[in-house]
Design a protein around this motif. Structure first.
Motif, PDB file in Angstrom:
ATOM      1  N   VAL A 106      47.278  45.009  56.611  1.00  0.00           N
ATOM      2  CA  VAL A 106      46.577  44.597  55.402  1.00  0.00           C
ATOM      3  C   VAL A 106      47.461  43.659  54.596  1.00  0.00           C
ATOM      4  N   GLY A 107      46.987  42.480  54.347  1.00  0.00           N
ATOM      5  CA  GLY A 107      47.729  41.536  53.528  1.00  0.00           C
ATOM      6  C   GLY A 107      47.554  41.849  52.051  1.00  0.00           C
ATOM      7  N   LEU A 108      48.609  41.613  51.282  1.00  0.00           N
ATOM      8  CA  LEU A 108      48.554  41.882  49.850  1.00  0.00           C
ATOM      9  C   LEU A 108      48.512  40.607  49.017  1.00  0.00           C
ATOM     10  N   THR A 109      48.545  39.459  49.690  1.00  0.00           N
ATOM     11  CA  THR A 109      48.487  38.187  48.977  1.00  0.00           C
ATOM     12  C   THR A 109      47.360  37.343  49.551  1.00  0.00           C
ATOM     13  N   SER A 110      46.821  36.455  48.732  1.00  0.00           N
ATOM     14  CA  SER A 110      45.647  35.689  49.139  1.00  0.00           C
ATOM     15  C   SER A 110      45.940  34.755  50.305  1.00  0.00           C
ATOM     16  N   ASN A 111      47.169  34.284  50.436  1.00  0.00           N
ATOM     17  CA  ASN A 111      47.454  33.342  51.518  1.00  0.00           C
ATOM     18  C   ASN A 111      47.517  33.994  52.888  1.00  0.00           C
ATOM     19  N   GLU A 112      47.353  35.320  52.937  1.00  0.00           N
ATOM     20  CA  GLU A 112      47.305  36.022  54.222  1.00  0.00           C
ATOM     21  C   GLU A 112      45.880  36.142  54.748  1.00  0.00           C
ATOM     22  N   TYR A 113      44.939  35.566  54.039  1.00  0.00           N
ATOM     23  CA  TYR A 113      43.533  35.659  54.425  1.00  0.00           C
ATOM     24  C   TYR A 113      42.965  34.268  54.670  1.00  0.00           C
ATOM     25  N   ASP A 114      42.069  34.188  55.647  1.00  0.00           N
ATOM     26  CA  ASP A 114      41.537  32.891  56.071  1.00  0.00           C
ATOM     27  C   ASP A 114      40.068  32.699  55.707  1.00  0.00           C
ATOM     28  N   TYR A 115      39.329  33.785  55.596  1.00  0.00           N
ATOM     29  CA  TYR A 115      37.894  33.694  55.325  1.00  0.00           C
ATOM     30  C   TYR A 115      37.592  34.404  54.018  1.00  0.00           C
ATOM     31  N   TRP A 116      36.785  33.752  53.199  1.00  0.00           N
ATOM     32  CA  TRP A 116      36.473  34.263  51.873  1.00  0.00           C
ATOM     33  C   TRP A 116      34.976  34.201  51.619  1.00  0.00           C
ATOM     34  N   GLY A 117      34.489  35.183  50.864  1.00  0.00           N
ATOM     35  CA  GLY A 117      33.119  35.114  50.399  1.00  0.00           C
ATOM     36  C   GLY A 117      33.017  34.238  49.168  1.00  0.00           C
ATOM     37  N   GLN A 118      31.804  34.131  48.657  1.00  0.00           N
ATOM     38  CA  GLN A 118      31.560  33.249  47.515  1.00  0.00           C
ATOM     39  C   GLN A 118      31.873  33.941  46.192  1.00  0.00           C
ATOM     40  N   GLY A 119      32.043  35.249  46.221  1.00  0.00           N
ATOM     41  CA  GLY A 119      32.377  36.005  45.024  1.00  0.00           C
ATOM     42  C   GLY A 119      31.164  36.592  44.334  1.00  0.00           C
ATOM     43  N   THR A 120      31.393  37.679  43.627  1.00  0.00           N
ATOM     44  CA  THR A 120      30.348  38.317  42.825  1.00  0.00           C
ATOM     45  C   THR A 120      30.944  38.653  41.452  1.00  0.00           C
ATOM     46  N   GLN A 121      30.198  38.345  40.406  1.00  0.00           N
ATOM     47  CA  GLN A 121      30.707  38.525  39.051  1.00  0.00           C
ATOM     48  C   GLN A 121      30.572  39.980  38.629  1.00  0.00           C
ATOM     49  N   VAL A 122      31.648  40.511  38.077  1.00  0.00           N
ATOM     50  CA  VAL A 122      31.636  41.845  37.469  1.00  0.00           C
ATOM     51  C   VAL A 122      32.030  41.677  36.007  1.00  0.00           C
ATOM     52  N   THR A 123      31.191  42.171  35.135  1.00  0.00           N
ATOM     53  CA  THR A 123      31.471  42.099  33.706  1.00  0.00           C
ATOM     54  C   THR A 123      31.407  43.505  33.128  1.00  0.00           C
ATOM     55  N   VAL A 124      32.484  43.905  32.477  1.00  0.00           N
ATOM     56  CA  VAL A 124      32.569  45.237  31.880  1.00  0.00           C
ATOM     57  C   VAL A 124      32.578  45.070  30.364  1.00  0.00           C
ATOM     58  N   SER A 125      31.573  45.630  29.734  1.00  0.00           N
ATOM     59  CA  SER A 125      31.477  45.521  28.280  1.00  0.00           C
ATOM     60  C   SER A 125      32.141  46.719  27.611  1.00  0.00           C
ATOM     61  N   SER A 126      32.746  46.447  26.465  1.00  0.00           N
ATOM     62  CA  SER A 126      33.449  47.531  25.744  1.00  0.00           C
ATOM     63  C   SER A 126      32.529  48.252  24.768  1.00  0.00           C
TER      64      SER A 126
END
Length: 126
Positions: A106-126
């Protein structure tokens, strides 16, 4: 080539829960480690959690340890991130990522990964 698609993001109140999913197409994920990362506005992308190919080893950033759980269902070609006890500082775009090589650690840094998803937004309200 592999395509990763995240889902499950949204708006949640502080203390609430969300489950993010990372579904893969183009190849089976069962032989690959998978990592979850997040990026908040104005900040660098940071490691959140990672899981090895079998699910037997998991790793967490200190900031989420005890609150988030990463898991995988290889039959469904999907990796999950269960977020409990959400905090406003968890607000970010969450990405899943996979390396090119199978059976790796398991890589702990982003440069150890080659394929990425587009991302999903998470917003936590206080």
């Amino acid at each position: 080539q592999v395509q990763l698609v995240e889902s499950g993001g949204g708006l949640v109140q502080a203390g609430g829960s969300l489950r993010l999913s990372c579904a893969a197409s183009g190849r089976t994920l069962s032989r690959y480690a998978v990592g979850w990362f997040r990026q908040a506005p104005g900040k660098e992308r940071e490691f959140v959690a990672g899981i090895n190919w079998s699910g037997g080893s998991t790793y967490y950033a200190d900031s989420v340890k005890g609150r988030f759980t990463i898991s995988r269902d290889n039959a469904k070609n999907t990796v999950y991130l269960q977020m409990n006890g959400a905090k406003p500082e968890d607000t970010a775009v969450y990405y899943c990522a996979a390396p090119r090589d199978a059976w790796g650690r398991v890589g702990l840094t982003s440069n150890e990964y080659d394929y990425w998803g587009q991302g999903t937004q998470v917003t936590v309200s206080s």
